[in-house]
Design a protein around this motif. Structure first.
Motif, short mmCIF file in Angstrom:
data_model
loop_
_atom_site.label_atom_id
_atom_site.label_comp_id
_atom_site.label_asym_id
_atom_site.label_seq_id
_atom_site.Cartn_x
_atom_site.Cartn_y
_atom_site.Cartn_z
N THR A 1 0.82 -1.21 0.00
CA THR A 1 0.00 0.00 0.00
C THR A 1 0.85 1.26 0.00
O THR A 1 0.39 2.32 0.39
N SER A 2 2.11 1.15 -0.40
CA SER A 2 2.97 2.33 -0.44
C SER A 2 2.44 3.33 -1.43
O SER A 2 1.93 2.98 -2.49
N SER A 3 2.56 4.60 -1.11
CA SER A 3 2.09 5.65 -2.00
C SER A 3 3.21 6.61 -2.33
O SER A 3 4.28 6.58 -1.74
N THR A 4 2.96 7.48 -3.28
CA THR A 4 3.94 8.48 -3.69
C THR A 4 3.21 9.74 -4.08
O THR A 4 2.06 9.72 -4.49
N ASP A 5 3.88 10.87 -3.91
CA ASP A 5 3.29 12.14 -4.31
C ASP A 5 3.26 12.29 -5.82
O ASP A 5 2.54 13.12 -6.36
N TYR B 1 -7.02 6.60 -10.10
CA TYR B 1 -7.70 7.68 -9.40
C TYR B 1 -6.74 8.78 -8.94
O TYR B 1 -7.14 9.71 -8.23
N ASN B 2 -5.48 8.70 -9.31
CA ASN B 2 -4.49 9.67 -8.84
C ASN B 2 -4.85 11.11 -9.19
O ASN B 2 -4.69 12.01 -8.38
N PHE B 3 -5.31 11.33 -10.42
CA PHE B 3 -5.62 12.70 -10.84
C PHE B 3 -6.73 13.29 -9.97
O PHE B 3 -6.65 14.43 -9.52
N ILE B 4 -7.77 12.49 -9.71
CA ILE B 4 -8.90 12.98 -8.92
C ILE B 4 -8.44 13.34 -7.52
O ILE B 4 -8.75 14.42 -7.00
N TYR B 5 -7.69 12.42 -6.88
CA TYR B 5 -7.25 12.67 -5.52
C TYR B 5 -6.28 13.85 -5.44
O TYR B 5 -6.30 14.62 -4.47
N ASN C 1 -6.89 17.16 -3.19
CA ASN C 1 -5.94 17.52 -2.15
C ASN C 1 -5.33 18.90 -2.39
O ASN C 1 -5.16 19.69 -1.45
N ARG C 2 -5.00 19.20 -3.65
CA ARG C 2 -4.36 20.48 -3.97
C ARG C 2 -4.82 20.91 -5.36
O ARG C 2 -4.15 20.65 -6.35
N PRO C 3 -5.98 21.58 -5.44
CA PRO C 3 -6.54 21.93 -6.75
C PRO C 3 -5.60 22.82 -7.56
O PRO C 3 -5.09 23.81 -7.06
N GLN C 4 -5.36 22.43 -8.81
CA GLN C 4 -4.56 23.22 -9.73
C GLN C 4 -5.28 23.44 -11.05
O GLN C 4 -4.98 24.38 -11.77
N HIS C 5 -6.20 22.55 -11.35
CA HIS C 5 -6.86 22.63 -12.66
C HIS C 5 -8.30 23.12 -12.54
O HIS C 5 -8.77 23.86 -13.39
#
Length: 524
Positions: free
Chosen positions: A24-28, A301-305, A309-313
């Motif tokens: 379950t490791s994640s990355t930014d 789902y990375n783009f959605i999350y 978390n930090r809206p840019q688009h």
């Protein structure tokens, strides 16, 4: 043999399940930037441009790499005759359809042997050997997509289903009593239809490579159905290691892969099939600047999350809160929602009464009435006579000209030009200059800065102009912490193509524009 096969498969499935549960490791880094048009296929550029302009909600699927794999391992035939440890090797090429499904094609070779046990010898079974070559086309279903609560996975569990075209050479050791070959050998390897074990052609597409009888180079060609499971462990963004178990069943059933038909004396037909356990080393191939990792290594789902978390688009409209009386305190907090326009109020929206005489300041003609002069009249004027000096002072103040609020201006001054070489790469000197520019921008909060690129003579020049402006903006935002909204993206201007100018301004404008010709994007 069946018990051993089932035990191995059960252990493999348990290992795969727990390995996937632990990974379950994640990355930014969610795999690719939605701003990077270089990874967008040409046929999806219209969708990309609409998405960038917030005219379409879905980003296009990016180009992703192919996977080239090499595997080797343990092979055996599940049949009537006791199988010995065999060997197999494979080379494959895999391509993602989406984050769940991918297609893999490959070539496989398997070399298997078998020797009957005591009971098998008693009923007439003999030693055999089998050499098979297969062309496989498989659908791989990744189970990673079922987990939406992690970042990019470190492991990938997948199910294999597919088709194989097999060419098999099956031979058996002929007993001496059936005749010897030249050289006084008492037995030899012959074909399964050589007389000792009459061959059934059921399931065979064709025989090729020699005569059907007594020729050691004739192969049987037949269909196969593949079924299996695998787990891959990511080493880095280019390499992964995998363990795979795969079965190939003959279609329709063929019972002579082990040179024997009829089961272990039961007389009942039980079709043979292959088991192949492999250790694999897989490589992602393709230009990393123009292709992402294979999609099964990216959480869909990375783009959605990332946006949540930090809206840019996403376009977020400024909040509009009702304030009926316009006093600067919104209605939900206003304890006096109907104060006259321009009346001074406190933080709760109530009209101020500085001297506490009961007359609000906006009607009070004597805002600071001494307590000794109370009570006051309807205009807030107390009973004490007004001193002559105060009346004169009040008249003088009333006749003073009204001061106007100063207009905000940008006083950042001249900013340097950033020089480039033949590419869009910032030199150490340019980075030092931009660090100084960043400190000046921070010291002048009223200013925005135009970042201006030149060179509009050709498509390549326009793209290179865009690349250089983008390099400057990215450095100021990512390395120096300048807010992106304070930088204006300007390019395709006539001028020195190797320069990017910085110019203070009070104007507003776009801080990002799509690349004009992404296929000509600079390779730094």
């Amino acid at each position: 043999m069946s018990n051993r096969k089932l035990l191995f498969l059960s252990c493999f499935l348990l290992f795969a399940f727990f390995s996937n549960a632990q990974s379950t490791s994640s990355t930014d880094d969610w795999g690719w930037s939605w701003r990077d048009s270089a990874v967008v296929p040409v046929q999806s550029m219209e969708q990309y441009n609409r998405f960038i302009a917030n005219d379409f909600p879905y980003p296009p699927k990016p180009r992703n790499m192919w996977e080239l794999g090499f595997g080797a391992g343990y092979s055996y035939i599940v049949g009537d005759v006791n199988s010995k440890a065999g060997f197999g090797g494979t080379v494959t090429l895999r391509k993602a359809i989406d984050h769940t499904f991918s297609i893999r094609t490959g070539l496989t070779g398997k070399w298997n042997w078998g020797s009957p046990n005591a009971y098998g010898t008693a009923i007439g079974q003999v030693d055999y050997k089998n050499k098979t070559f297969s062309l496989d086309v498989d659908l791989l279903t990744s189970l990673n997509s079922s987990s939406i609560y992690r970042g990019n996975p470190k492991t990938n569990v997948y199910v294999i289903t597919g088709y194989s075209l097999n060419a098999a050479l099956v031979q058996y050791k002929r007993p001496a009593g059936l005749g010897a070959q030249p050289g006084n050998y008492s037995y030899y390897y012959g074909y399964t239809d050589a007389g000792q074990n009459p061959n059934s052609q059921n399931g065979i597409i064709a025989t090729f490579g020699g005569a059907k009888i007594n020729n050691s180079h004739a192969y049987r060609l037949f269909h196969g159905a593949n079924l299996g499971m695998g787990i891959a462990f990511k080493i880095n963004n280019r390499v992964n290691f995998a363990i795979e178990q795969k079965y190939t069943f003959t279609v329709p059933g063929y019972d002579y892969l082990d040179a024997w038909s009829g089961g272990n004396g039961s007389g009942k037909n039980s079709d043979d099939y292959y088991s192949f356990t492999t250790l694999r080393l897989n490589f992602n191939i393709g230009n990393a600047a123009k292709r992402t990792q294979p999609l099964w290594w990216l959480n869909k789902y990375n783009f959605i999350y990332s946006e949540l978390n930090r809206p840019q688009h996403m376009k977020i409209p400024p909040p509009v809160l009702p304030d009926a009386d316009g006093d600067g305190v919104t209605d939900q907090f206003d304890l006096e929602p109907n104060t006259p326009k321009g009346a001074p109020v406190d933080t709760h929206g109530r009209a101020k009464d500085t001297d506490g005489d009961g007359v609000p300041d906006y009607r009070d003609k004597e805002v600071l009435t001494p307590l000794s002069c109370f009570p006051v009249n309807n205009d807030g004027v107390g009973t004490c006579p007004e001193p002559a000096c105060c009346k004169e002072l009040r008249d003088m103040i009333k006749n003073l000209p009204t001061a106007t609020a100063p207009v905000a201006q940008c006083t950042i001054g001249d900013l340097p030009s950033i020089q480039f070489g033949s590419r869009a790469v910032l030199t150490k000197e340019a980075q030092r200059m931009l660090a100084d520019v960043a400190s000046r921008i921070k010291a002048n909060p009223n200013c925005r800065v135009k970042v201006i690129g030149y060179g509009a003579a050709s498509k390549a020049a326009q793209q290179l102009s865009w690349d250089r402006v983008n390099a400057v903006i990215n450095y100021l935002v990512e390395k120096q912490g300048i807010a992106e909204s304070r930088l204006l993206f300007v390019y395709q201007q006539d001028g020195d193509s190797k320069s990017v100018d910085l110019q203070g301004t009070m104007e507003e404008g776009a801080s990002y524009v799509p690349a004009p010709f992404p296929n000509l994007k600079s390779k730094n």
